[in-house]
Design a protein around this motif. Sequence first.
Motif, short mmCIF file in Angstrom:
data_model
loop_
_atom_site.label_atom_id
_atom_site.label_comp_id
_atom_site.label_asym_id
_atom_site.label_seq_id
_atom_site.Cartn_x
_atom_site.Cartn_y
_atom_site.Cartn_z
N TYR A 157 0.84 -1.19 0.00
CA TYR A 157 0.00 0.00 0.00
C TYR A 157 0.87 1.25 0.00
N MET A 158 0.35 2.28 -0.67
CA MET A 158 0.97 3.60 -0.64
C MET A 158 -0.12 4.60 -0.24
N ALA A 194 2.94 9.56 1.45
CA ALA A 194 3.06 9.88 2.88
C ALA A 194 3.34 8.65 3.73
N GLY A 195 2.90 7.49 3.28
CA GLY A 195 3.07 6.28 4.08
C GLY A 195 2.97 5.03 3.24
N THR A 196 3.34 3.94 3.86
CA THR A 196 3.29 2.66 3.18
C THR A 196 3.05 1.55 4.19
N ALA A 197 2.57 0.43 3.70
CA ALA A 197 2.35 -0.76 4.53
C ALA A 197 2.25 -1.96 3.60
N ARG A 198 2.22 -3.14 4.21
CA ARG A 198 1.99 -4.35 3.43
C ARG A 198 1.32 -5.38 4.33
N LEU A 228 -4.24 4.67 7.14
CA LEU A 228 -3.56 3.55 6.49
C LEU A 228 -3.94 2.23 7.15
N VAL A 229 -3.96 2.18 8.47
CA VAL A 229 -4.36 0.95 9.17
C VAL A 229 -5.79 0.59 8.79
N SER A 264 -9.62 -3.00 6.08
CA SER A 264 -10.81 -3.19 5.25
C SER A 264 -10.56 -4.21 4.15
N ASP A 265 -9.33 -4.34 3.72
CA ASP A 265 -9.00 -5.34 2.69
C ASP A 265 -8.80 -6.73 3.26
#
Length: 123
Positions: A28-29, A37-41, A69-70, A75-76
């Motif tokens: 994710y971006m 601004a942020g990222t996650a996976r 972001l969380v 949600s996915d």
Amino acid sequence: IRQRVFVDEQKVSREEEYDEYEDQSMHYMLLVEKQPAGTARWRFTNDGVKLERFAILPQFRNNGAGSALVKAVLSDVLPHQKMIYLNAQVPAMNLYKRAGFVAEGELFYEANIPHYKMIYKGK
């Protein structure tokens, strides 16, 4: 973003940051006004769904970007109906608590940074 936050700011080695799970993860971006601004996976593991590599650039912290972001990642992954967990850096634990995560187990270190495993229990 991960380079700036984890490698440059937190001094995690590149080898540890960019692991063998890169191609197995959903990435994710987060954009704020069209700026990264942020990222996650997240990825599937034998235990369920593991959320990882949440990173917010310093200028976007403490203004709701991390929570957004969380929320997007949750949600996915919620439709998969598997246990959802993460390893939270101690300073970020309140972010995850607000999202419905609960700490479990003992303090441990990853990349010389204190963490707790946190399990999603829902809001």
